[in-house]
Motif scaffolding. Structure first.
Motif, short mmCIF file in Angstrom:
data_model
loop_
_atom_site.label_atom_id
_atom_site.label_comp_id
_atom_site.label_asym_id
_atom_site.label_seq_id
_atom_site.Cartn_x
_atom_site.Cartn_y
_atom_site.Cartn_z
N PHE A 20 -2.90 36.42 139.21
CA PHE A 20 -2.65 36.93 137.87
C PHE A 20 -1.73 38.14 138.00
O PHE A 20 -2.07 39.11 138.67
N ASP A 21 -0.55 38.05 137.38
CA ASP A 21 0.37 39.17 137.31
C ASP A 21 0.24 39.78 135.92
O ASP A 21 0.63 39.17 134.92
N ALA A 22 -0.34 40.99 135.85
CA ALA A 22 -0.56 41.67 134.58
C ALA A 22 0.76 42.14 133.99
O ALA A 22 1.76 42.31 134.71
N THR B 254 1.23 44.33 137.87
CA THR B 254 0.16 44.51 138.85
C THR B 254 -0.36 43.12 139.18
O THR B 254 -0.66 42.34 138.28
N ALA C 32 -9.99 41.82 136.80
CA ALA C 32 -8.86 42.25 135.96
C ALA C 32 -9.07 41.83 134.51
O ALA C 32 -8.85 42.61 133.59
N PHE C 33 -9.50 40.58 134.30
CA PHE C 33 -9.76 40.10 132.94
C PHE C 33 -10.88 40.90 132.30
O PHE C 33 -10.79 41.31 131.13
N VAL D 168 -9.76 44.24 131.03
CA VAL D 168 -9.08 44.16 129.73
C VAL D 168 -10.10 44.15 128.61
O VAL D 168 -9.97 44.86 127.61
N ASP E 164 2.42 34.06 128.26
CA ASP E 164 1.99 33.83 129.63
C ASP E 164 2.84 32.69 130.18
O ASP E 164 3.04 31.68 129.49
N ARG F 235 1.27 34.62 134.68
CA ARG F 235 2.11 35.81 134.60
C ARG F 235 2.16 36.24 133.14
O ARG F 235 2.64 35.50 132.29
N ALA F 236 1.69 37.43 132.83
CA ALA F 236 1.61 37.92 131.45
C ALA F 236 2.80 38.83 131.13
O ALA F 236 3.20 39.66 131.96
#
Length: 133
Positions: free
Chosen positions: A40-42, A51, A62-63, A66, A109, A122-123
């Motif tokens: 996951f790329d924030a 990140t 990470a989720f 958020v 995304d 990727r967000a």
């Protein structure tokens, strides 16, 4: 997730269900859509890719961060597209930060799939000034 679901291709409906799990703040359901070695790329961070979080434990954390930072986080107006082993979800993110300011911004995304699961998310989100709640 069953072997039948894992063998199936990811569809726009899959991405819609993934988005629904985000809106429920359901980390367990989200991780069922992702590979064990997921990335996951924030949207934010010091690196060119934002990140990066690697592996289910790091991505789940990470989720969940958020959801804690934006207790009312919501990804609305979803549109989802799949082309082979790649996909896109477009959305409008809204939420109130734990510090009290609000955000409303378009984003998307970009996904890569492997064996019927999400391998990379990727967000990207528009950068907007903080809005008073």
């Amino acid at each position: 997730m069953s072997d039948t679901l894992k063998a199936a291709s990811v569809t726009a409906d899959t991405l819609a269900a993934f988005s629904d799990a985000f809106n429920r703040h359901d980390a367990d359901a989200l991780m069922n859509f992702m590979t064990d070695d997921c990335i996951f790329d924030a949207a934010g961070g010091n690196e060119v890719y934002g990140t990066r979080f690697v592996g289910k434990d790091a991505v789940r954390a990470a989720f969940e961060a958020v959801f804690k930072t934006f207790p009312d986080a919501h990804w609305g107006h979803g549109k989802h597209y799949v082309a082979g082993e790649r996909g896109v979800s477009e959305w409008v993110f809204t939420g109130t930060h734990a510090e009290g300011w609000r955000i409303e911004a378009e984003g998307c995304d970009l996904f890569e799939f492997c064996d019927g699961l999400i391998a990379v998310k990727r967000a990207f989100r528009k950068e907007r000034p903080k809005q008073v709640a």
